[in-house]
Write an enzyme that holds these catalytic residues in place. Structure first.
Site, PDB file in Angstrom:
ATOM      1  N   ILE A   1     157.831  55.335  15.301  1.00 34.79           N
ATOM      2  CA  ILE A   1     156.926  55.292  14.153  1.00 34.79           C
ATOM      3  C   ILE A   1     156.461  53.865  13.903  1.00 34.79           C
ATOM      4  CG2 ILE A   1     156.665  55.718  11.682  1.00 34.79           C
ATOM      5  CD1 ILE A   1     158.677  57.961  11.903  1.00 34.79           C
ATOM      6  N   GLY A   2     157.379  52.914  13.985  1.00 40.02           N
ATOM      7  CA  GLY A   2     157.019  51.523  13.757  1.00 40.02           C
ATOM      8  C   GLY A   2     155.937  51.032  14.699  1.00 40.02           C
TER       9      GLY A   2
ATOM     10  N   ARG B   1     165.854  62.805  13.798  1.00 36.02           N
ATOM     11  CA  ARG B   1     166.518  64.098  14.004  1.00 36.02           C
ATOM     12  C   ARG B   1     166.587  64.454  15.480  1.00 36.02           C
ATOM     13  NH1 ARG B   1     164.167  68.961  10.685  1.00 36.02           N
ATOM     14  NH2 ARG B   1     162.158  67.900  10.822  1.00 36.02           N
TER      15      ARG B   1
ATOM     16  N   ARG C   1     149.667  68.930   7.905  1.00 35.20           N
ATOM     17  CA  ARG C   1     150.104  70.024   8.777  1.00 35.20           C
ATOM     18  C   ARG C   1     149.578  71.362   8.266  1.00 35.20           C
ATOM     19  NH1 ARG C   1     156.172  67.390   9.417  1.00 35.20           N
ATOM     20  NH2 ARG C   1     155.813  66.402  11.465  1.00 35.20           N
TER      21      ARG C   1
ATOM     22  N   SER D   1     161.751  56.977   6.117  1.00 35.03           N
ATOM     23  CA  SER D   1     163.062  57.377   6.649  1.00 35.03           C
ATOM     24  C   SER D   1     163.579  58.661   6.006  1.00 35.03           C
ATOM     25  CB  SER D   1     164.075  56.257   6.414  1.00 35.03           C
ATOM     26  OG  SER D   1     163.585  55.012   6.861  1.00 35.03           O
ATOM     27  N   ASN D   2     164.216  59.503   6.813  1.00 29.34           N
ATOM     28  CA  ASN D   2     164.788  60.767   6.335  1.00 29.34           C
ATOM     29  C   ASN D   2     166.292  60.651   6.088  1.00 29.34           C
ATOM     30  OD1 ASN D   2     162.652  62.698   6.137  1.00 29.34           O
ATOM     31  ND2 ASN D   2     162.449  62.631   8.368  1.00 29.34           N
TER      32      ASN D   2
ATOM     33  N   ARG E   1     166.802  67.447   8.182  1.00 29.30           N
ATOM     34  CA  ARG E   1     166.655  66.074   7.708  1.00 29.30           C
ATOM     35  C   ARG E   1     167.889  65.652   6.913  1.00 29.30           C
ATOM     36  NH1 ARG E   1     161.630  68.567   6.875  1.00 29.30           N
ATOM     37  NH2 ARG E   1     159.912  67.668   8.079  1.00 29.30           N
TER      38      ARG E   1
ATOM     39  N   HIS F   1     160.689  67.002   0.644  1.00 30.52           N
ATOM     40  CA  HIS F   1     160.295  66.976   2.055  1.00 30.52           C
ATOM     41  C   HIS F   1     161.359  67.715   2.855  1.00 30.52           C
ATOM     42  CE1 HIS F   1     158.255  65.682   5.597  1.00 30.52           C
ATOM     43  NE2 HIS F   1     159.170  64.817   5.986  1.00 30.52           N
TER      44      HIS F   1
END
Length: 317
Positions: free
Chosen positions: A14-15, A83, A152, A120-121, A89, A176
Site C-alpha cells: 500500500i505504501g 491478512r 467496491r 491499518s487493520n 481483519r 470496516h
C-alpha cells in the site's frame, strides 16, 4: 509557496502505491518511513527515477527515522501485518496494536500538527488507538474504510447494470468489517434508484432484491475475496487510491463528501466511538458530519455494526 508534505508510515504494497499516486498527482513532497533498512529508500528511488516519464516534480525520500516526517501536513499510516486467507481483519488486532502504538508515538513526537489517515487493520480499532496515543483532536485523526467499501459497492452495481461506474452513487456506513452497512435505499445511477433499475431489468421485485442482496454480501466480503485470490497478502491498489482521495480533499480544501471513519459525538446515535459516516473533508480535516435519517432496517444494521466496533475496541489490551 512551500510545497505540502505527505508522510507514509509503512513501506509495503500500500505504501508503494500511495507514494506513486501522491507523486503523480503532485500533492506535495513525499517521505516514506519503514523500519526495514533499504526498503523505503529503494521504493522511493524507483518512483523518483520516472519523474521525467510520468511528468511530476516533487521530492521523494525513503527513511528509517521518524525525524524525517517533521513538517508533514498529512501522515498516512499503513504499517501492520496484512491478512492471510481465512483471517478476518479482527484477527490482526494484537500484533497490529503494538505496531500502531509505536507509530503513533513517532507521529506525536515528530509531526504534531499533521492530519492522520489510518489504513491499518482492524481499522476501527487502529484509528481509535492512534488518536488515543497521539492525543490529536478528533477532526485530525481519521480512518480510511468507507471510501473503499463504497467504491467496491459501486463497482458491483456498475457491472450488474452494465453502466459506467462514474455514474453510480452509493455509500456504506458503519465499521470496516462483515457488519458494514451498504445503503441500498440511497444507491443510484445518475439519480435513478438502483433498485428501480434492477426491478425493470428482471421484471421481478423478488429477483431484484435477491440480486441486490448478493451485491451487498459481496461488498461486505470484498476484501476477503481479494485476500483469497492473492493468497499472500491483501488489497493494496484500492486502499491506496481511497486514502489518496481523502488526503487530496484535505490538502486542497476540496470539501469532498466522503465516507470516513470519524469520531462520533452523538451523531447517528453513537457517542464516543470511531465509525464510518459521510464527512466533509477540508483544510480542517473533518469539517462536518452529514447526519441523516435511517429507516428501521438501516438503523438495525447500523446498531449491529456499531456493536461489533465497540466489541473490537474493547478487546484491545
Amino acid at each position: 509557496m512551500a510545497r505540502k508534505k505527505i508522510a507514509l508510515i509503512g513501506g509495503g504494497q500500500i505504501g508503494g502505491v500511495l507514494a506513486q499516486l501522491a507523486a503523480l498527482r503532485e500533492l506535495g513532497d513525499v517521505v516514506m518511513f519503514d523500519i526495514v533498512e533499504g526498503l523505503p529508500q529503494g521504493k522511493m528511488l524507483d518512483i523518483a527515477e520516472v519523474g521525467s516519464v510520468d511528468g511530476f516534480d516533487c521530492n521523494l525520500k525513503g527513511t528509517n527515522s521518524y525525524e524525517d516526517i517533521k513538517g508533514s501536513d498529512v501522515v498516512i499510516v499503513t504499517a501492520g501485518l496484512p491478512r492471510k486467507p481465512g483471517m478476518s481483519r479482527d484477527d490482526l488486532i494484537e500484533v497490529n496494536s503494538k505496531i500502531m502504538t509505536s507509530v503513533a508515538e513517532g507521529i506525536k513526537a515528530n509531526a504534531p500538527n499533521a492530519f492522520v489517515i489510518v489504513i491499518s487493520n482492524p481499522l476501527d480499532a487502529m484509528v481509535t488507538l492512534c488518536q488515543k496515543i497521539t492525543g490529536f483532536p478528533y477532526n485530525r485523526v481519521i480512518g480510511q474504510a468507507g471510501v473503499l467499501d463504497s467504491a467496491r459497492f459501486k463497482t458491483f452495481i456498475a457491472w450488474e447494470l452494465g453502466v459506467s461506474v462514474k455514474d453510480v452513487n452509493a455509500m456504506t456506513l458503519g465499521g470496516h468489517g462483515d457488519d458494514m452497512v451498504p445503503l441500498v435505499r440511497y444507491a443510484s445511477v445518475n439519480g435513478i434508484p438502483v433498485m428501480e433499475l434492477l426491478e425493470r431489468k428482471y421484471k421481478d421485485k423478488a429477483k431484484a432484491k435477491e440480486v441486490m442482496d448478493a451485491m451487498v454480501k459481496r461488498t461486505r466480503g470484498a476484501g476477503g475475496e481479494v485476500v483469497a485470490l492473492l493468497k499472500t497478502g491483501s488489497a493494496f491498489y484500492s486502499p491506496a487510491s481511497s486514502a489518496i482521495q481523502m488526503a487530496e480533499s484535505i490538502l486542497k480544501d476540496q470539501k469532498r463528501v466522503l465516507p470516513t471513519c470519524a469520531y462520533l459525538n452523538g451523531e447517528f446515535g453513537v457517542k464516543g466511538f470511531y465509525v464510518g459516516v459521510p464527512c466533509v473533508l477540508g483544510e480542517n480535516g473533518v469539517e462536518q458530519i452529514l447526519e441523516f435519517e435511517l429507516d428501521a432496517e438501516e438503523q438495525a444494521m447500523m446498531d449491529k455494526s456499531v456493536a461489533a466496533v465497540k466489541e473490537l475496541v474493547g478487546s484491545m489490551k
